[in-house]
Design a protein around this motif. Structure first.
Motif, PDB file in Angstrom:
ATOM      1  N   ARG A 151       0.848  -1.178   0.000  1.00 46.45           N
ATOM      2  CA  ARG A 151       0.000   0.000   0.000  1.00 46.45           C
ATOM      3  C   ARG A 151       0.894   1.242   0.000  1.00 46.45           C
ATOM      4  O   ARG A 151       2.071   1.184   0.336  1.00 46.45           O
ATOM      5  CB  ARG A 151      -0.918   0.028   1.219  1.00 46.45           C
ATOM      6  CG  ARG A 151      -0.197   0.041   2.540  1.00 46.45           C
ATOM      7  CD  ARG A 151      -1.162  -0.117   3.703  1.00 46.45           C
ATOM      8  NE  ARG A 151      -0.481  -0.099   4.968  1.00 46.45           N
ATOM      9  CZ  ARG A 151      -0.135   0.999   5.632  1.00 46.45           C
ATOM     10  NH1 ARG A 151      -0.407   2.161   5.093  1.00 46.45           N
ATOM     11  NH2 ARG A 151       0.470   0.923   6.790  1.00 46.45           N
ATOM     12  N   LEU A 152       0.269   2.378  -0.420  1.00 52.93           N
ATOM     13  CA  LEU A 152       0.996   3.645  -0.516  1.00 52.93           C
ATOM     14  C   LEU A 152       1.120   4.263   0.884  1.00 52.93           C
ATOM     15  O   LEU A 152       0.126   4.387   1.597  1.00 52.93           O
ATOM     16  CB  LEU A 152       0.257   4.602  -1.449  1.00 52.93           C
ATOM     17  CG  LEU A 152       1.033   5.842  -1.912  1.00 52.93           C
ATOM     18  CD1 LEU A 152       2.232   5.425  -2.750  1.00 52.93           C
ATOM     19  CD2 LEU A 152       0.112   6.736  -2.717  1.00 52.93           C
ATOM     20  N   SER A 153       2.351   4.673   1.238  1.00 52.09           N
ATOM     21  CA  SER A 153       2.553   5.253   2.570  1.00 52.09           C
ATOM     22  C   SER A 153       1.998   6.666   2.636  1.00 52.09           C
ATOM     23  O   SER A 153       1.836   7.345   1.614  1.00 52.09           O
ATOM     24  CB  SER A 153       4.046   5.262   2.913  1.00 52.09           C
ATOM     25  OG  SER A 153       4.721   6.134   2.044  1.00 52.09           O
ATOM     26  N   LYS A 154       1.703   7.120   3.827  1.00 53.34           N
ATOM     27  CA  LYS A 154       1.201   8.477   4.029  1.00 53.34           C
ATOM     28  C   LYS A 154       2.233   9.523   3.612  1.00 53.34           C
ATOM     29  O   LYS A 154       1.882  10.569   3.060  1.00 53.34           O
ATOM     30  CB  LYS A 154       0.832   8.672   5.498  1.00 53.34           C
ATOM     31  CG  LYS A 154      -0.352   7.822   5.944  1.00 53.34           C
ATOM     32  CD  LYS A 154      -0.674   8.116   7.395  1.00 53.34           C
ATOM     33  CE  LYS A 154      -1.896   7.294   7.855  1.00 53.34           C
ATOM     34  NZ  LYS A 154      -2.221   7.565   9.269  1.00 53.34           N
ATOM     35  N   ARG A 155       3.473   9.235   3.849  1.00 55.32           N
ATOM     36  CA  ARG A 155       4.519  10.200   3.502  1.00 55.32           C
ATOM     37  C   ARG A 155       4.591  10.386   1.992  1.00 55.32           C
ATOM     38  O   ARG A 155       4.719  11.510   1.505  1.00 55.32           O
ATOM     39  CB  ARG A 155       5.852   9.708   4.038  1.00 55.32           C
ATOM     40  CG  ARG A 155       7.009  10.640   3.743  1.00 55.32           C
ATOM     41  CD  ARG A 155       8.281  10.110   4.330  1.00 55.32           C
ATOM     42  NE  ARG A 155       9.402  10.977   4.028  1.00 55.32           N
ATOM     43  CZ  ARG A 155      10.662  10.749   4.374  1.00 55.32           C
ATOM     44  NH1 ARG A 155      10.937   9.665   5.068  1.00 55.32           N
ATOM     45  NH2 ARG A 155      11.621  11.584   4.046  1.00 55.32           N
ATOM     46  N   SER A 156       4.490   9.279   1.248  1.00 61.50           N
ATOM     47  CA  SER A 156       4.539   9.377  -0.211  1.00 61.50           C
ATOM     48  C   SER A 156       3.342  10.146  -0.743  1.00 61.50           C
ATOM     49  O   SER A 156       3.455  10.983  -1.652  1.00 61.50           O
ATOM     50  CB  SER A 156       4.587   7.982  -0.821  1.00 61.50           C
ATOM     51  OG  SER A 156       5.728   7.292  -0.359  1.00 61.50           O
ATOM     52  N   VAL A 195       7.908   9.627  -8.820  1.00 65.95           N
ATOM     53  CA  VAL A 195       7.657   9.202  -7.444  1.00 65.95           C
ATOM     54  C   VAL A 195       6.533   8.185  -7.388  1.00 65.95           C
ATOM     55  O   VAL A 195       6.595   7.169  -6.672  1.00 65.95           O
ATOM     56  CB  VAL A 195       7.347  10.421  -6.556  1.00 65.95           C
ATOM     57  CG1 VAL A 195       6.804   9.989  -5.204  1.00 65.95           C
ATOM     58  CG2 VAL A 195       8.612  11.251  -6.354  1.00 65.95           C
ATOM     59  N   LEU A 196       5.493   8.449  -8.136  1.00 65.55           N
ATOM     60  CA  LEU A 196       4.374   7.512  -8.118  1.00 65.55           C
ATOM     61  C   LEU A 196       4.778   6.139  -8.645  1.00 65.55           C
ATOM     62  O   LEU A 196       4.404   5.099  -8.083  1.00 65.55           O
ATOM     63  CB  LEU A 196       3.222   8.090  -8.950  1.00 65.55           C
ATOM     64  CG  LEU A 196       2.539   9.338  -8.343  1.00 65.55           C
ATOM     65  CD1 LEU A 196       1.471   9.869  -9.288  1.00 65.55           C
ATOM     66  CD2 LEU A 196       1.933   9.038  -6.987  1.00 65.55           C
ATOM     67  N   VAL A 197       5.615   6.163  -9.709  1.00 61.02           N
ATOM     68  CA  VAL A 197       6.054   4.872 -10.256  1.00 61.02           C
ATOM     69  C   VAL A 197       6.938   4.146  -9.249  1.00 61.02           C
ATOM     70  O   VAL A 197       6.772   2.936  -9.001  1.00 61.02           O
ATOM     71  CB  VAL A 197       6.799   5.095 -11.586  1.00 61.02           C
ATOM     72  CG1 VAL A 197       7.437   3.794 -12.065  1.00 61.02           C
ATOM     73  CG2 VAL A 197       5.829   5.601 -12.653  1.00 61.02           C
TER      74      VAL A 197
END
Length: 933
Positions: A4-9, A272-274
């Motif tokens: 899952r995507l982290s909050k920081r990212s 960054v998303l990739v």
């Protein structure tokens, strides 16, 4: 585990998008309304300025004004210009300064135009007045002239001036000048009466005044047209347009940059998303590996915990078993931990010590404030360890010497201080035993060796008759080896004193020339025996501050080594001179085989012999260089050596050069007084000052009488031991007064010394009966002191009191002194020495310090109380004397010599010097040597 995507990212991506929107807003072009409005106002200012200047021109040519050119019109233009200082906001600060500078220039030109216009108008008014009065002047001049050319020219002058005023310019001025020229030629051709000539001069002056005012008015209006404010208004508009174009260019570049940054941010967000997507995919695998590593680390931490417990146990064991006391203090200086050794040192249980203030617990109340402050400063020291010695207090009230080491420890929590306490009781006892041993060696070993050396020297010199050659060789061998043993003992004791810091240096100004010459004189015999030449090379007159004897000892060691290792016929050079950095460099260079490079590091070690086959054959103890190095280091230097292979060796050291103080101040005279009174009779204050200083320095009490009557009263009041009289007295003949003294029984034997600058008739015969000696002036100080000493001593042979508890030493010394012609008196203890000195005052005392009953210090103190305080003294002892000891062991002229260190020649030279000629005065019947039973 699902990635899952982290909050920081997510926050990072959202922030990038917000920044992108902000950049988009900032990159939009600004509104042009402000620019258009400001440009319109600038153009209106230019139009108004041009209209004002046009009205000025219309007024000049006589046309009607359309808008006006009054001061109110100028003020209105200035107000418009001031309003233009509020420029559009898109202009930068530098552009605003440039625009304001253009406005300031416009305002200055505008004010200048106003001033020029006012001046021109004022001149126009003056010109109009002159024009109105001019026809009357012409008519009056014409009436005063007779008929003829001059009158015709005057009447034409009015027409020319009128035409010039209506058509201003250079042509009209030239026409008037031509009229004036024609009038002048007519005057010369036709004689005129004086009133007519005066009228013509007045007309010419009025004409030229009118012409000059006309030209000045034209010049003012021309300057107003040439330098008007319209041009400045045009330049103001141009400046603003240039600044606006520059602002637009910068804004365009900024938009381009912002656009590029936006593109980069978009690319960054995509990257960054990739990457976050890829990282999320790998996160599950990482978590699984992390769980495995956590399990491994848990096992490792368990093992480390067990090891830490074992380490703590070992540290506790070390703390418990340490022979030194270890005390841990908190940040306020109170005891936090107290190991068993500390409890043993302080004889205090740990439970009672914890929580107590360490300084109050450990330091006795009698400790001086300076030492207590030193301990407190060491406790507060932040960096490094501080070590010092201080008495410490036990719980039962005893005080013991201790070495305290303070170390500040910074760890988790507040800083703490660890104090290591070492009991020095045993060390101090060992040091006392070592000092006692050294004292024993110094006295009990040096004294018999001195006697042995002296006895052997007497035998070698034939005191008991000439010895057979074989026996003489044995005596020489014994004396040589005795001296070698004495040198070894001296070297060992010197080295011990240097290591313990007890070697005291008598620092005095010394010249390099004197040190080198004294050294060469001492080893000259050794060099001659080895067939080696000694050379001195001293550049200039450098001086150092040092201990003369110790520096000569260093140079002697270096030179003697150079002689030992130099072949026959070689030379040894002792050099001294100033270096570039202001120090004095001493060097000793030989022509020996040199020193191998691999042996240089151990050259200055103790008992070091570089080569067993060669060096041992040369003799020596191996301590000379070590002692020399220590002496030089105490003087602030260091001995170095350079030895190229096969080219000999050079030993050198440098000392700080002494700056010679400017002359002027003299040493203070001693304030102590002796028991010998000398009455000086002289009216010369300078001579009295000289004699007082000289005699007081030698231990005499000096009293001065300025007249013969004062001298007679002084002799009547208290009889002096000697009388020094100046024959040049203002109140009577001196020899008559001395003759009267000789006639009185009380003063018949009073020693009298006469001082005079020239001889007197009858003095020779009178002096024999009346005077001890006749001394010419200026006074010979040496002769004066010698004469006083002869006058006040008891008659007879020179007497030397030898005080030593060793009978052999006394016999050897007496034999040496009797060979000089002195009478020796022996004393084996201090009380006998005092009694003999009082019974028969000696001319010299040779005194040992370690005496029974009364030691040397007590003997000197007693003799200082009587007339013996001026007696010359040689302190000849095996004890090493400090500076304080030497000051206490001083009578008159005093020399301090150490047994086994001072040579026989040095001792005898001191005896000859201090007896100062008494050795030549022997009575016909020599008294036998006296000894106290």
């Amino acid at each position: 585990m699902e990635p899952r995507l982290s909050k920081r990212s997510a926050a990072l991506a959202a922030g990038a998008l917000v920044l992108l929107c902000a950049l988009f807003i900032l990159g939009r072009p600004g509104s042009t309304a402000d620019h258009d409005h400001y440009r319109t106002r600038l153009r209106q200012l230019r139009v108004a300025t041009s209209e004002l200047e046009q009205d000025v021109l219309r007024q000049r040519v006589g046309m009607a004004q359309l808008h006006g050119s009054s001061d109110q019109d100028f003020d209105a233009l200035a107000a418009r210009a001031q309003q233009l200082r509020s420029a559009p906001g898109f202009l930068p600060a530098e552009g605003m300064r440039s625009l304001n500078a253009s406005l300031d220039t416009y305002l200055r030109v505008l004010e200048g135009s106003r001033a020029i216009l006012a001046a021109a108008r004022e001149k126009d008014q003056q010109l109009a007045g002159l024009r109105e009065a001019y026809p009357g002047v012409v008519a009056a001049t014409a009436a005063s002239l007779p008929q003829g050319p001059p009158r015709a020219h005057v009447e034409a002058m009015d027409v020319d001036v009128l035409l010039a005023s209506r058509a201003p310019g250079e042509a009209s001025g030239a026409r008037v000048e031509a009229s004036l020229a024609r009038l002048a030629r007519a005057r010369e051709q036709q004689p005129l009466p004086a009133p007519a000539l005066a009228a013509l001069d007045t007309l010419e002056a009025r004409t030229r005044e009118l012409l000059a005012l006309q030209r000045a008015t034209d010049a003012s209006f021309q300057a107003l047209l040439d330098h008007g404010a319209t041009g400045e208004a045009e330049r103001l508009i141009t400046t603003y347009l240039q600044l606006q174009e520059q602002s637009q260019s910068r804004a365009e570049r900024t938009r381009i940059v912002l656009f590029g940054v936006c593109l980069l941010l978009v690319v960054y967000v995509l990257v960054v998303l990739v990457r976050l997507a890829r990282a999320s995919a790998a996160l599950g695998e990482l978590n699984r590996g992390l769980e495995e590593r956590v399990a491994e680390r848990t096992q490792a931490l368990s093992a480390a915990s067990a090891e830490a417990r074992a380490s703590d146990a070992r540290k506790a064991a070390i703390l418990e078993a340490s022979p030194d006391g270890i005390v841990v203090l908190d940040e306020s200086g109170r005891v936090a931990e107290f190991n068993p050794a500390a409890a043993s040192h302080f004889r205090l249980p740990s439970a009672r010590a914890v929580g107590a203030d360490f300084l109050s617990l450990a330091l006795p109340a009698s400790l001086p404030a300076s030492q207590r402050e030193a301990v407190h400063a060491a406790l507060l020291q932040e960096n490094g360890a501080a070590r010092l010695e201080s008495p410490c207090l036990r719980a039962d009230g005893d005080v013991f010497p201790a070495e305290l080491t303070f170390a500040r420890v910074h760890a988790d929590g507040p800083p703490r201080t660890t104090v290591f306490v070492r009991d020095l009781t045993e060390r101090k006892a060992v040091e006392r035993m070592k000092n006692e041993f050294i004292s024993t060696v110094s006295h009990e070993l040096r004294t018999p060796l001195t006697s042995i050396r002296g006895s052997l020297g007497l035998l070698e010199n034939g005191i008991v008759g000439e010895l057979p050659s074989q026996a003489l060789d044995m005596v020489r061998i014994a004396r040589t080896n005795t001296e070698r043993l004495i040198r070894l003992i001296n070297d060992i004791l010197d080295l011990e004193k240097m290591e313990s810091g007890m070697l005291e240096l008598k620092l005095q100004p010394q010249t390099a020339q004197d040190l080198v010459e004294a050294t060469l004189a001492g080893v000259q015999g050794m060099a001659e025996a080895a067939h080696v030449t000694l050379r001195s090379d001293v550049e200039g007159a450098p001086q150092v501050k040092g201990d003369r004897d110790r520096l000569i000892q260093v140079l002697t060691n270096l030179v003697s080594n150079a002689i030992k290792f130099s072949p026959q016929g070689a030379s040894v050079v002792v050099a001294a001179g100033l270096t570039a950095d202001g120090r004095v460099r001493f060097s000793v260079t030989d022509q020996g085989s040199g020193i191998p490079e691999e042996k240089l590091p151990r050259l200055f070690g103790r008992f070091q012999q570089l080569d067993a086959s060669d060096t041992r054959s040369k003799g020596g103890t191996g301590l000379g260089l070590a002692i020399s190095q220590a002496i030089v280091e105490q003087h602030g230097g260091r001995i170095d050596v350079s030895s190229p292979p096969g080219q000999g060796a050079t030993f050198h050291f440098t000392l700080e050069a002494l700056r010679v103080a400017a002359p002027g101040a003299t040493a203070a005279l001693p304030t102590d007084e002796s028991r010998h009174n000398v009455l000086i009779v002289t009216a010369d204050a300078d001579l009295s000052t000289l004699l007082r200083g000289l005699l007081s320095h030698e231990g005499y009490r000096v009293v001065r009488a300025a007249t013969l009557s004062e001298a007679a009263q002084a002799v009547e009041h208290a009889l002096p031991d000697a009388l020094v009289v100046d024959t040049q007295m203002p109140d009577g003949p001196v020899l008559d007064w001395v003759r009267r003294l000789r006639e009185q029984p009380r003063t018949r034997e009073l020693p009298v010394l006469a001082l005079a600058g020239r001889s007197h008739a009858g003095v020779k015969d009178a002096g024999t009966a009346l005077l001890v000696d006749w001394l010419p002036t200026p006074v010979d100080e040496t002769r004066l002191l010698k004469t006083l000493r002869y006058a006040m001593r008891q008659p007879g042979q020179a007497r030397v009191l030898v005080v030593d508890d060793d009978a052999t030493t006394r016999r050897v010394l007496c034999a040496q002194f009797e060979r000089l012609g002195a009478l020796c008196i022996e004393a084996a203890d201090g009380e006998s020495a005092v009694a003999l000195a009082r019974d028969t005052p000696p001319d010299l005392i040779v005194l040992d310090v370690g005496l029974p009953r009364l030691d040397g210090f007590e003997v000197v103190d007693i003799l200082r109380q009587g007339k013996g305080r001026a007696t010359p003294l040689i302190v000849f002892t095996g004890r090493e004397l400090s500076r304080t000891d030497q000051r206490q062991l001083t009578l008159g002229i005093t020399r301090h010599l150490t047994k086994a260190r001072a040579s026989e020649e040095e001792l005898l030279a001191s005896v000859r010097e201090l007896l100062n000629g008494l050795l030549a005065r022997r009575d016909a019947a020599a008294e036998p040597r006296k000894a106290l039973p």
